[in-house]
Design a protein around this motif. Structure first.
Motif, short mmCIF file in Angstrom:
data_model
loop_
_atom_site.label_atom_id
_atom_site.label_comp_id
_atom_site.label_asym_id
_atom_site.label_seq_id
_atom_site.Cartn_x
_atom_site.Cartn_y
_atom_site.Cartn_z
N LEU A 72 63.83 131.61 28.71
CA LEU A 72 63.49 131.36 30.28
C LEU A 72 64.45 130.09 30.61
CD1 LEU A 72 61.40 131.14 32.50
CD2 LEU A 72 59.94 129.54 31.33
N LEU A 73 65.01 129.29 29.94
CA LEU A 73 66.07 128.50 30.00
C LEU A 73 67.13 129.35 30.43
CD1 LEU A 73 67.16 125.58 30.39
CD2 LEU A 73 67.50 125.53 27.80
N SER A 74 67.61 130.19 29.77
CA SER A 74 68.77 130.72 29.82
C SER A 74 68.72 131.61 31.24
CB SER A 74 69.08 131.89 28.62
OG SER A 74 68.02 132.91 28.85
N GLU A 75 67.69 132.06 31.72
CA GLU A 75 67.30 132.73 32.74
C GLU A 75 67.67 131.93 34.28
OE1 GLU A 75 63.64 134.50 32.81
OE2 GLU A 75 64.15 136.30 31.39
N ASN A 76 67.44 130.72 33.97
CA ASN A 76 67.74 129.82 34.98
C ASN A 76 68.90 128.81 35.05
OD1 ASN A 76 64.96 129.74 36.69
ND2 ASN A 76 64.26 129.76 34.44
N VAL A 77 69.88 129.20 34.21
CA VAL A 77 70.93 128.41 34.25
C VAL A 77 71.72 128.60 35.45
CG1 VAL A 77 73.36 128.52 33.14
CG2 VAL A 77 71.43 128.67 31.75
N TYR A 78 71.68 129.79 36.08
CA TYR A 78 72.56 129.94 37.41
C TYR A 78 71.63 130.35 38.55
CZ TYR A 78 76.52 130.22 34.16
OH TYR A 78 77.13 130.01 33.02
N SER A 79 70.31 130.19 38.31
CA SER A 79 69.45 130.60 39.40
C SER A 79 69.20 129.46 40.54
CB SER A 79 67.74 130.76 39.07
OG SER A 79 67.47 129.56 38.48
N CYS A 80 69.70 128.30 40.32
CA CYS A 80 69.66 127.12 41.37
C CYS A 80 68.16 126.96 41.62
CB CYS A 80 70.46 127.54 42.55
SG CYS A 80 72.15 127.67 42.10
N ARG A 81 67.39 127.21 40.98
CA ARG A 81 65.93 126.97 41.28
C ARG A 81 65.65 125.33 40.71
NH1 ARG A 81 61.97 130.54 38.16
NH2 ARG A 81 60.52 129.11 39.26
N PHE A 82 66.45 124.87 39.77
CA PHE A 82 66.02 123.63 39.57
C PHE A 82 67.20 122.68 39.42
CE2 PHE A 82 63.32 126.68 37.04
CZ PHE A 82 62.11 125.80 37.30
N GLY A 83 67.22 121.45 40.13
CA GLY A 83 68.05 120.49 39.95
C GLY A 83 68.82 120.06 38.75
#
Length: 211
Positions: A44-55
């Motif tokens: 889950l962390l790897s899926e959001n590396v470039y998602s820009c969902r979290f600051g």
């Protein structure tokens, strides 16, 4: 991150953090009892590396996040989001045993020998394995459809007492399951061949009677 000077290809992103997550995955996969989180946490962390969902994963430094971009006030925190998902906690983690054992120092040859592909990450959107299609004339349910095992490769040398026997028993159960699957499939093929040969035999008998 990207080149902050704006030069070069804007589509070029640094894979260093993704490579770091892959390294952590190899450790968690081989030594699961030493970590409070599981591989789903890393996925889950790897899926959001470039998602820009979290600051949390934006900008190049803590100063840029806090002073320039103000991500704390404008975006959600990645770590708080992950901490709120109970399924990401490793139930096999023993905090007391881990603290007593000290720092995890595994032999490098053993670590490299057990490196495996992170299929959940790198094959996430790849084609999934399927069972062979049966001919439409075979109008009956297939008795050997089974679910493919999804467990990661076993690292027996890192398991605690009692876990080795359980893992071996599960492996033996999988072997028996696939054996029954193969035998059932072989029986289906034989029945199909018989069904295909029967009309031809009947035609030969009719020709003999006519002559």
């Amino acid at each position: 991150g990207k080149n902050e000077q704006g030069g070069g290809d804007e589509g070029q992103l640094s894979p260093i953090f993704s490579q770091f997550l892959d390294c952590v995955f190899q450790l968690v996969n081989q030594f699961p009892d030493y970590f409070e989180f599981n591989v789903k946490y890393l996925l889950l962390l790897s899926e959001n590396v470039y998602s820009c969902r979290f600051g949390t994963l934006l900008c190049d430094s803590e100063r840029e996040r806090e002073v320039v971009a103000g991500t704390r006030q404008r975006t959600f925190c990645m770590w708080e989001y992950l901490a709120g998902i109970p399924e990401l906690v490793n139930p096999a983690f023993d905090k007391a045993a881990s603290a007593k054992g000290g720092v995890l120092m595994m032999p490098l040859p053993m670590l490299l020998r057990n490196v495996t592909l992170w299929t959940d990450r790198y094959c996430m959107y790849g084609a999934k394995a399927t069972m062979p299609c049966m001919p439409p004339s075979l109008n009956r349910p297939c008795p050997y459809v089974v679910r493919c095992p999804t467990e990661q490769p076993l690292a027996l040398h890192t398991m605690k007492n009692g876990a080795v026997e359980l893992a071996l028993q599960r492996a033996l159960d999988d072997v028996e399951m696939w054996k029954e699957t193969a035998l059932a499939a072989l029986g289906e093929v034989k029945d199909l061949k018989k069904d295909q040969l029967s009309p031809k035999k009947n035609e030969d008998d009719d020709c003999d009677d006519a002559s």
